[in-house]
Design an enzyme around this catalytic site. Sequence first.
Site, PDB file in Angstrom:
ATOM      1  N   HIS A  72      -0.635  10.143  -0.124  1.00  0.00           N
ATOM      2  CA  HIS A  72      -1.738   9.330  -0.656  1.00  0.00           C
ATOM      3  C   HIS A  72      -3.069   9.925  -0.212  1.00  0.00           C
ATOM      4  CE1 HIS A  72       0.285   5.313  -1.902  1.00  0.00           C
ATOM      5  NE2 HIS A  72       1.079   6.342  -2.134  1.00  0.00           N
ATOM      6  N   TYR A 201      -6.553  -2.824  -0.942  1.00  0.00           N
ATOM      7  CA  TYR A 201      -6.898  -3.887   0.010  1.00  0.00           C
ATOM      8  C   TYR A 201      -7.885  -4.809  -0.692  1.00  0.00           C
ATOM      9  CZ  TYR A 201      -4.896  -0.975   3.711  1.00  0.00           C
ATOM     10  OH  TYR A 201      -4.044  -0.240   4.494  1.00  0.00           O
ATOM     11  N   PRO A 292      -2.259  -5.647  11.334  1.00  0.00           N
ATOM     12  CA  PRO A 292      -1.753  -4.556  10.494  1.00  0.00           C
ATOM     13  C   PRO A 292      -2.742  -3.996   9.471  1.00  0.00           C
ATOM     14  CG  PRO A 292      -0.782  -6.649   9.855  1.00  0.00           C
ATOM     15  CD  PRO A 292      -1.560  -6.911  11.095  1.00  0.00           C
ATOM     16  N   LYS A 296      -2.116   0.815  11.780  1.00  0.00           N
ATOM     17  CA  LYS A 296      -2.188   1.656  12.976  1.00  0.00           C
ATOM     18  C   LYS A 296      -1.040   1.451  13.971  1.00  0.00           C
ATOM     19  CE  LYS A 296      -5.834   3.930  11.990  1.00  0.00           C
ATOM     20  NZ  LYS A 296      -5.260   4.839  11.003  1.00  0.00           N
ATOM     21  N   TYR A 384      -9.098   5.723   8.991  1.00  0.00           N
ATOM     22  CA  TYR A 384      -7.872   5.344   8.282  1.00  0.00           C
ATOM     23  C   TYR A 384      -6.831   6.454   8.355  1.00  0.00           C
ATOM     24  CZ  TYR A 384      -4.884   3.060   4.894  1.00  0.00           C
ATOM     25  OH  TYR A 384      -3.812   2.444   4.297  1.00  0.00           O
TER      26      TYR A 384
HETATM   27  P1  RFL Z   1       9.076  -2.128  18.251  1.00  0.00           P
HETATM   28  O1  RFL Z   1       9.244  -1.560  16.900  1.00  0.00           O
HETATM   29  O2  RFL Z   1       8.806  -3.582  18.374  1.00  0.00           O
HETATM   30  O3  RFL Z   1      10.394  -1.754  19.060  1.00  0.00           O
HETATM   31  C1  RFL Z   1      10.715  -2.341  20.297  1.00  0.00           C
HETATM   32  C2  RFL Z   1      12.205  -2.277  20.467  1.00  0.00           C
HETATM   33  O4  RFL Z   1      12.548  -2.791  21.742  1.00  0.00           O
HETATM   34  C3  RFL Z   1      13.648  -3.664  21.597  1.00  0.00           C
HETATM   35  N1  RFL Z   1      13.624  -4.615  22.743  1.00  0.00           N
HETATM   36  C4  RFL Z   1      14.451  -4.509  23.807  1.00  0.00           C
HETATM   37  N2  RFL Z   1      15.407  -3.612  24.106  1.00  0.00           N
HETATM   38  C5  RFL Z   1      16.077  -3.779  25.278  1.00  0.00           C
HETATM   39  N3  RFL Z   1      15.824  -4.825  26.130  1.00  0.00           N
HETATM   40  C6  RFL Z   1      14.874  -5.732  25.852  1.00  0.00           C
HETATM   41  N4  RFL Z   1      14.629  -6.746  26.691  1.00  0.00           N
HETATM   42  C7  RFL Z   1      14.124  -5.591  24.651  1.00  0.00           C
HETATM   43  N5  RFL Z   1      13.126  -6.289  24.071  1.00  0.00           N
HETATM   44  C8  RFL Z   1      12.844  -5.688  22.920  1.00  0.00           C
HETATM   45  C9  RFL Z   1      13.448  -4.337  20.265  1.00  0.00           C
HETATM   46  O5  RFL Z   1      14.659  -4.876  19.731  1.00  0.00           O
HETATM   47  C10 RFL Z   1      12.928  -3.153  19.441  1.00  0.00           C
HETATM   48  O6  RFL Z   1      13.959  -2.435  18.819  1.00  0.00           O
HETATM   49  O7  RFL Z   1       7.918  -1.375  19.075  1.00  0.00           O
HETATM   50  P2  RFL Z   1       7.416   0.150  19.032  1.00  0.00           P
HETATM   51  O8  RFL Z   1       8.558   1.105  19.121  1.00  0.00           O
HETATM   52  O9  RFL Z   1       6.318   0.203  20.013  1.00  0.00           O
HETATM   53  O10 RFL Z   1       6.848   0.347  17.565  1.00  0.00           O
HETATM   54  C11 RFL Z   1       5.694  -0.314  17.158  1.00  0.00           C
HETATM   55  C12 RFL Z   1       5.779  -0.702  15.693  1.00  0.00           C
HETATM   56  O11 RFL Z   1       7.038  -1.246  15.381  1.00  0.00           O
HETATM   57  C13 RFL Z   1       4.699  -1.711  15.354  1.00  0.00           C
HETATM   58  O12 RFL Z   1       3.440  -1.315  15.889  1.00  0.00           O
HETATM   59  C14 RFL Z   1       4.473  -1.923  13.877  1.00  0.00           C
HETATM   60  O13 RFL Z   1       5.624  -2.188  13.153  1.00  0.00           O
HETATM   61  C15 RFL Z   1       3.500  -3.113  13.763  1.00  0.00           C
HETATM   62  N6  RFL Z   1       3.621  -3.748  12.506  1.00  0.00           N
HETATM   63  C16 RFL Z   1       3.035  -3.144  11.465  1.00  0.00           C
HETATM   64  N7  RFL Z   1       2.342  -1.997  11.663  1.00  0.00           N
HETATM   65  C17 RFL Z   1       1.758  -1.381  10.635  1.00  0.00           C
HETATM   66  O14 RFL Z   1       1.151  -0.318  10.845  1.00  0.00           O
HETATM   67  N8  RFL Z   1       1.864  -1.911   9.360  1.00  0.00           N
HETATM   68  C18 RFL Z   1       2.576  -3.072   9.113  1.00  0.00           C
HETATM   69  O15 RFL Z   1       2.688  -3.494   8.001  1.00  0.00           O
HETATM   70  C19 RFL Z   1       3.180  -3.749  10.188  1.00  0.00           C
HETATM   71  N9  RFL Z   1       3.882  -4.871   9.995  1.00  0.00           N
HETATM   72  C20 RFL Z   1       4.345  -4.958  12.359  1.00  0.00           C
HETATM   73  C21 RFL Z   1       4.478  -5.500  11.071  1.00  0.00           C
HETATM   74  C22 RFL Z   1       4.935  -5.612  13.446  1.00  0.00           C
HETATM   75  C23 RFL Z   1       5.636  -6.797  13.295  1.00  0.00           C
HETATM   76  N10 RFL Z   1       6.161  -7.449  14.485  1.00  0.00           N
HETATM   77  C24 RFL Z   1       6.066  -6.809  15.778  1.00  0.00           C
HETATM   78  C25 RFL Z   1       6.693  -8.720  14.572  1.00  0.00           C
HETATM   79  C26 RFL Z   1       5.209  -6.671  10.894  1.00  0.00           C
HETATM   80  C27 RFL Z   1       5.792  -7.324  11.987  1.00  0.00           C
HETATM   81  C28 RFL Z   1       6.583  -8.569  11.696  1.00  0.00           C
HETATM   82  C1  PHB Z   2       2.799  -1.642   4.382  1.00  0.00           C
HETATM   83  O1  PHB Z   2       3.090  -0.955   3.382  1.00  0.00           O
HETATM   84  O2  PHB Z   2       3.641  -2.343   4.955  1.00  0.00           O
HETATM   85  C2  PHB Z   2       1.415  -1.638   4.897  1.00  0.00           C
HETATM   86  C3  PHB Z   2       0.513  -0.730   4.382  1.00  0.00           C
HETATM   87  C4  PHB Z   2      -0.794  -0.715   4.841  1.00  0.00           C
HETATM   88  C5  PHB Z   2      -1.175  -1.621   5.810  1.00  0.00           C
HETATM   89  C6  PHB Z   2      -0.267  -2.520   6.337  1.00  0.00           C
HETATM   90  C7  PHB Z   2       1.035  -2.526   5.868  1.00  0.00           C
HETATM   91  O3  PHB Z   2      -2.456  -1.619   6.241  1.00  0.00           O
END
Ligand code: RFL
Ligand code: PHB
Length: 390
Positions: A72, A201, A292, A296, A384
């Site tokens: 993109h 957005y 989100p 980042k 971004y």
């Molecule tokens: P993660 O992905 O949360 O992974 C942590 C892992 O640790 C495990 N865990 C344990 N394992 C052993 N013992 C314990 N006591 C434990 N407690 C937890 C969990 O099961 C899991 O597998 O963290 P990590 O690796 O730092 O990665 C970060 C990303 O996942 C996160 O920043 C993003 O996904 C945030 N996020 C989003 N980011 C975006 O850039 N765009 C998004 O659209 C977006 N949507 C989201 C999101 C985070 C969400 N969360 C945390 C609820 C949507 C959601 C719902």
């Molecule tokens: C997504 O595709 O899940 C997504 C993309 C851009 C964002 C947040 C989430 O800023």
Amino acid sequence: MRTQVAIIGAGPAGLLLSQLLHIAKIECVVLERQDRAYVEARVRAGVLEPVTVDLLGRVGVDARLRRQGLRHDGFNFAVDGEVFRIDMAQLTGGLHVTVYGQTEVTRDLIDAALERGTPLFFEAQDVALHDVDSAGPYVTFGAEGQAHRLDCDFIVGCDGFHGVSRPAIPESARRTFQRDYDFGWLGILADVPPCGEELTYANHEHGFALASMRSPTRSRYYLQCGLDEHLDAWPDERIWDELAVRLGQSAVGMIRGPSIEKGIAPLRSFVSEPMRYGRLFLAGDAAHIVPPTGAKGLNLAASDVAFLSEALVGWYRDHADAGLEGYSARSLSRVWKAERFSWWLTGLTHRFPDMDPFARKMQLAELSYIRGSIAAQTTLAENYVGLPLD
Ligand code: RFL
Ligand code: PHB
């Protein structure tokens, strides 16, 4: 059991760190609370910065990403339905982001870890950290009905916001900075082609919306919603209707279909400092959360473990502890800039409960300024696409 580095959590941070250590010939064991299917199915982020793509390439886990990731070069804003584009590539000297789901990144990294023989325990129970401020830290956990003790040189907490690692640092040794928002994002995934070639957005008087995608046949959409709202109140048809209103021009021709995943996530800005306590290091969501809006979260998890793996390599290879000493400050410097950007973009695009007509006019004026100013667009685009790994 004994290893060099015990990694808690098999999200993007823990998995990528395990592969960075693997290529540096540093032993590690990964402990994950959930089962493999659960970890692989968690739908979250979708936008990868070039820095993250490079890191996946460095560990040789980018074959499918290169084939299926979507390049993109720009993204759009819709303001009360009217659309303008930010030409990211042109504004940043040719950089672009890659749309490739976190589910796919996770699956690729798990496949690589298992293929390369990285010890990876799923369904690890009651993971507990011990003696983290001594030279002999260890982790205890249960797996397959047995109690285990894992001795190690270092523990890395990659266990997300609700994990056990951050609380293993005494409260007196850490400081938290937090902002909770009074709204969440309602997200849906549907097997229909996206409504445009790039992300949009939307700032609309009803609230924020985002049109994103996972592939040419799979769409991901989000709507700002109240924190007290229930999914029952949002049947698919209501979601599509509301997306059409908020996305305006950019949703002309939007194809509707049944949702295959639906959920509400709260928005939060959070940082815990420092990211080290003795022999315990934190990386990714365990140490910081961004709303989100700037996409980042996953990218910060990747840059943290890039910095940390470099520091660990320095320690094992050159017996130098400067890298480990500097890890927290180096990571936090990048983290805070992403916190600022995500907070700013959230403020620019969402409807806040206490927003008066003046505040709304300020948002509209800033969006109009961005639309007409290459300087403003450049600032936006360079954040971004992601700041370099300094
Ligand atoms: P993660 O992905 O949360 O992974 C942590 C892992 O640790 C495990 N865990 C344990 N394992 C052993 N013992 C314990 N006591 C434990 N407690 C937890 C969990 O099961 C899991 O597998 O963290 P990590 O690796 O730092 O990665 C970060 C990303 O996942 C996160 O920043 C993003 O996904 C945030 N996020 C989003 N980011 C975006 O850039 N765009 C998004 O659209 C977006 N949507 C989201 C999101 C985070 C969400 N969360 C945390 C609820 C949507 C959601 C719902
Ligand atoms: C997504 O595709 O899940 C997504 C993309 C851009 C964002 C947040 C989430 O800023």
